[in-house]
Design a protein around this motif. Sequence first.
Motif, PDB file in Angstrom:
ATOM      1  N   GLY A 131       0.821  -1.213   0.000  1.00 31.35           N
ATOM      2  CA  GLY A 131       0.000   0.000   0.000  1.00 31.35           C
ATOM      3  C   GLY A 131       0.850   1.256   0.000  1.00 31.35           C
ATOM      4  O   GLY A 131       0.525   2.242  -0.676  1.00 31.35           O
ATOM      5  N   ILE A 132       1.960   1.233   0.755  1.00 34.51           N
ATOM      6  CA  ILE A 132       2.861   2.394   0.768  1.00 34.51           C
ATOM      7  C   ILE A 132       3.459   2.614  -0.624  1.00 34.51           C
ATOM      8  O   ILE A 132       3.524   3.745  -1.126  1.00 34.51           O
ATOM      9  N   GLY A 133       3.906   1.506  -1.255  1.00 36.31           N
ATOM     10  CA  GLY A 133       4.479   1.623  -2.589  1.00 36.31           C
ATOM     11  C   GLY A 133       3.473   2.151  -3.606  1.00 36.31           C
ATOM     12  O   GLY A 133       3.803   3.027  -4.421  1.00 36.31           O
ATOM     13  N   MET A 134       2.233   1.630  -3.545  1.00 37.09           N
ATOM     14  CA  MET A 134       1.195   2.097  -4.471  1.00 37.09           C
ATOM     15  C   MET A 134       0.845   3.557  -4.208  1.00 37.09           C
ATOM     16  O   MET A 134       0.623   4.339  -5.146  1.00 37.09           O
ATOM     17  N   TRP A 135       0.821   3.979  -2.946  1.00 39.67           N
ATOM     18  CA  TRP A 135       0.516   5.378  -2.601  1.00 39.67           C
ATOM     19  C   TRP A 135       1.603   6.315  -3.108  1.00 39.67           C
ATOM     20  O   TRP A 135       1.314   7.375  -3.674  1.00 39.67           O
ATOM     21  N   LEU A 136       2.869   5.909  -2.945  1.00 33.48           N
ATOM     22  CA  LEU A 136       3.965   6.728  -3.452  1.00 33.48           C
ATOM     23  C   LEU A 136       3.922   6.840  -4.972  1.00 33.48           C
ATOM     24  O   LEU A 136       4.318   7.872  -5.536  1.00 33.48           O
TER      25      LEU A 136
END
Length: 361
Positions: free
Chosen positions: A232-237
Amino acid sequence: MPDKLKISSSHWVLIVALLATAFACYLLIRPYVNSIMMAFIISLLMFPIHEKMESKLPSYPNLASLLSCVILTFIIVIPLLFVFGAIVQQGSKFSQNVYQWVTHGGIQTVFNHPLVVKVLAITNQYLPFDEISPQQIAQKVGQFATTFGSNLVGISAKILGDATSFIMDFLLMLFVLFFLLRDHDKIIASLRHIIPLSRSQEDRLLQQIEQVSKSAVMGSFLTAIAQGFAGGIGMWLAGFPGLFWGTMMGFASFIPVVGTALVWIPATIYLFVTGDTGWAVFLGIWSVALVGSIDNLLRPLLMQGSAGMNTLLIFFSLLGGIQLFGLIGLIYGPLIFAITIVFFNMYEEEFQSFLNKQDNS
């Protein structure tokens, strides 16, 4: 050697009748087996907390069990409600953005990308299919986007139905959990009395069931949470709704072999063909290096107590469990394998002299 147990004809009648009635009882509770099993497994996880409750309320076993169930409800349900609300909000916004992108020529921009043009040309040249036309694909995508609203209503209705079913199963699980926590000692004593094994064999069997149940839950669900969080962090970034796609990656992590790649590979391709090459490279590296390593390192580490099962057995127990039982098979599969290994070890010890004699013959 202990005296052999003499079984008379009346004993056989009793055994057959017991097996027949036990099978009939199983048919009665079969629709609720998953809730009962989850209550049993969660009772193992909750028991340290429940023991503290019992020590503070020794004269009120019902109240201690009730408080343990309330604590579990707050731990699971309350966070899920907040997360579910945020997922619905981000998912709805993402769906609207996709609809706007498709209807305003975004799909045509993708097909005009040189790499996509080259891939379609190679596909039409070498694969034995009818010619793939970008216009046909764009038309199909446009038709899907046009009917997306009605499809979303149907999906929402299904999610609502699944949520209702989840709530009912959860309430049933809490009901069973209450009695498992309250009558834990009586249930264990009854099982020990009925199972025709020695005390040491019973201890080993019960210990392995507890150990494997905990490791299966920790290995599967904690890995899913960790992968969903990191993904989720990677997709948000990279510019996607982080909570929504992180949750999707968490669910995808339960699928053996492919796992989270079902989410991040299409997202990486989308970023690449829409011109965000840098973010596409970032998301690909992030997903392989971080999200993938979580599955390769954390799951075996958390499941290393599964009755001495090696990685190959754990893999097939998870794969076969999902194939046979669905998502709950992530727990059932390792549990069945582990119990089988325990019984195999008991067999080897019980017949050790005979087996050694056979090896030397």
